[in-house]
Design a protein around this motif. Structure first.
Motif, PDB file in Angstrom:
ATOM      1  N   SER A  69      -8.246   7.976   1.558  1.00  0.00           N
ATOM      2  CA  SER A  69      -9.345   8.897   1.804  1.00  0.00           C
ATOM      3  C   SER A  69      -9.045  10.199   1.061  1.00  0.00           C
ATOM      4  N   SER A  70      -9.968  11.144   1.165  1.00  0.00           N
ATOM      5  CA  SER A  70      -9.757  12.418   0.478  1.00  0.00           C
ATOM      6  C   SER A  70      -8.521  13.152   0.998  1.00  0.00           C
ATOM      7  N   SER A  71      -8.211  12.931   2.280  1.00  0.00           N
ATOM      8  CA  SER A  71      -7.034  13.584   2.855  1.00  0.00           C
ATOM      9  C   SER A  71      -5.767  12.742   2.719  1.00  0.00           C
ATOM     10  N   LEU A  72      -5.940  11.494   2.290  1.00  0.00           N
ATOM     11  CA  LEU A  72      -4.805  10.590   2.084  1.00  0.00           C
ATOM     12  C   LEU A  72      -4.902   9.974   0.690  1.00  0.00           C
ATOM     13  N   PRO A  73      -4.714  10.797  -0.343  1.00  0.00           N
ATOM     14  CA  PRO A  73      -4.843  10.294  -1.722  1.00  0.00           C
ATOM     15  C   PRO A  73      -3.616   9.504  -2.159  1.00  0.00           C
ATOM     16  N   LYS A  74      -3.770   8.790  -3.251  1.00  0.00           N
ATOM     17  CA  LYS A  74      -2.631   8.111  -3.858  1.00  0.00           C
ATOM     18  C   LYS A  74      -1.544   9.140  -4.156  1.00  0.00           C
ATOM     19  N   ARG A  85       0.329  10.529  -1.779  1.00  0.00           N
ATOM     20  CA  ARG A  85       0.640  11.267  -0.543  1.00  0.00           C
ATOM     21  C   ARG A  85       1.929  10.712   0.056  1.00  0.00           C
ATOM     22  N   THR A 119      -1.923   3.522  -3.109  1.00  0.00           N
ATOM     23  CA  THR A 119      -3.365   3.592  -3.345  1.00  0.00           C
ATOM     24  C   THR A 119      -3.961   4.676  -2.457  1.00  0.00           C
ATOM     25  N   GLY A 120      -5.054   5.256  -2.897  1.00  0.00           N
ATOM     26  CA  GLY A 120      -5.718   6.262  -2.094  1.00  0.00           C
ATOM     27  C   GLY A 120      -6.476   5.637  -0.931  1.00  0.00           C
ATOM     28  N   SER A 127       0.816  -1.216   0.000  1.00  0.00           N
ATOM     29  CA  SER A 127       0.000   0.000   0.000  1.00  0.00           C
ATOM     30  C   SER A 127       0.848   1.264   0.000  1.00  0.00           C
ATOM     31  N   GLU A 182       5.549   6.675  -0.044  1.00  0.00           N
ATOM     32  CA  GLU A 182       4.462   7.232  -0.855  1.00  0.00           C
ATOM     33  C   GLU A 182       3.320   6.227  -0.918  1.00  0.00           C
ATOM     34  N   LEU A 183       2.087   6.692  -0.691  1.00  0.00           N
ATOM     35  CA  LEU A 183       0.932   5.807  -0.765  1.00  0.00           C
ATOM     36  C   LEU A 183       0.744   5.321  -2.198  1.00  0.00           C
TER      37      LEU A 183
END
Length: 245
Positions: free
Chosen positions: A219-224, A226, A216-217, A199, A213-214
């Motif tokens: 949430s809206s505050s933790l997008p792909k 981030r 996959t997204g 992830s 780095e994420l």
């Protein structure tokens, strides 16, 4: 490559715990001074059942049926958390346990607990200062073990990036394992249980650790895409990783 964590010994004034909690110390991360970090070594051979009630107030049937070693690990972590909350002026508050095993912190605080078979570390911060907080401690992996789990922890691109930066694959696996565990703890309240080693990926290295780095997204505050800086250091014979943003 590693952050420098400083240690300051703190005496254990509770005689009942003096043989169970072998060493209690403050761990100072200079780059995150608003995060309070404590660690202790514990000896599960000196754990007693009555410690559970003393620290937690009550003991659920599920926890009571755990092996003594697992109870010792759990209580050592909650012991640290309680002492740290007391330093913040929060008395008579125990850190509960959520449905997924996550710590339940008092209103206004966030924290993270991690342990090995004989060490536990705890991080605590005010939510107004830190939104995402994750701490992980792991024994440094041997090269054979790192080789066995490499494919689960890192992908070929991460391995190639490490080699380009002069980092041995076994060292990267140790660092990435602990860093990704700390990231999971930092975002678990939004990610749930579906967060795995794939992830997030290592996309860079800096003087105090690495950048994740994420993939996959969440949430809206933790997008792909981030990114999180993870501070990685040696703590005794273990790897200690901290994410605090």
């Amino acid at each position: 490559m590693f952050s420098r964590f400083f240690r300051k010994s703190i005496p254990c004034n509770d005689s009942d715990f003096s043989r169970f909690i072998v060493r209690d110390e403050q761990i100072i991360c200079p780059v995150k001074p608003t995060v309070l970090i404590r660690g202790c070594q514990f000896n599960s051979n000196h754990y007693r059942n009555e410690f559970f009630g003393k620290i937690m107030g009550v003991c659920s049937a599920r926890l009571r049926t755990r092996r003594m070693e697992r109870q010792a690990e759990f209580i050592a972590g909650r012991y640290l958390a309680s002492r740290m909350l007391l330093e913040k002026g929060i008395d008579n508050k125990h850190v509960g346990r959520g449905c997924h095993g996550e710590p339940l912190w008092p209103l206004g605080f966030t924290g993270s607990i991690s342990h090995t078979s004989n060490q536990v570390v705890c991080a605590l911060a005010c939510k107004s200062d830190i939104r995402h907080l994750g701490l992980d401690i792991e024994p440094t992996l041997t090269s054979p073990l790192a080789g066995e789990i490499e494919g689960l922890v890192i992908n070929p691109d991460e391995k190639a990036l490490a080699i380009d930066n002069g980092i041995l694959p076994a060292q990267l696996v140790s660092m990435a394992f602990s860093a990704k565990e700390s990231l999971f703890k930092a975002v678990s309240h939004e990610a749930g249980t579906g967060f795995g080693f794939d992830s997030a990926r290592v996309v860079g290295f800096h003087g105090t650790g690495l950048t994740l780095e994420l993939s996959t997204g969440i949430s809206s505050s933790l997008p792909k895409g981030r990114r999180f800086d993870c501070f990685v250091g040696q703590h005794r014979e273990c790897i200690l990783a901290l994410i605090a943003e």
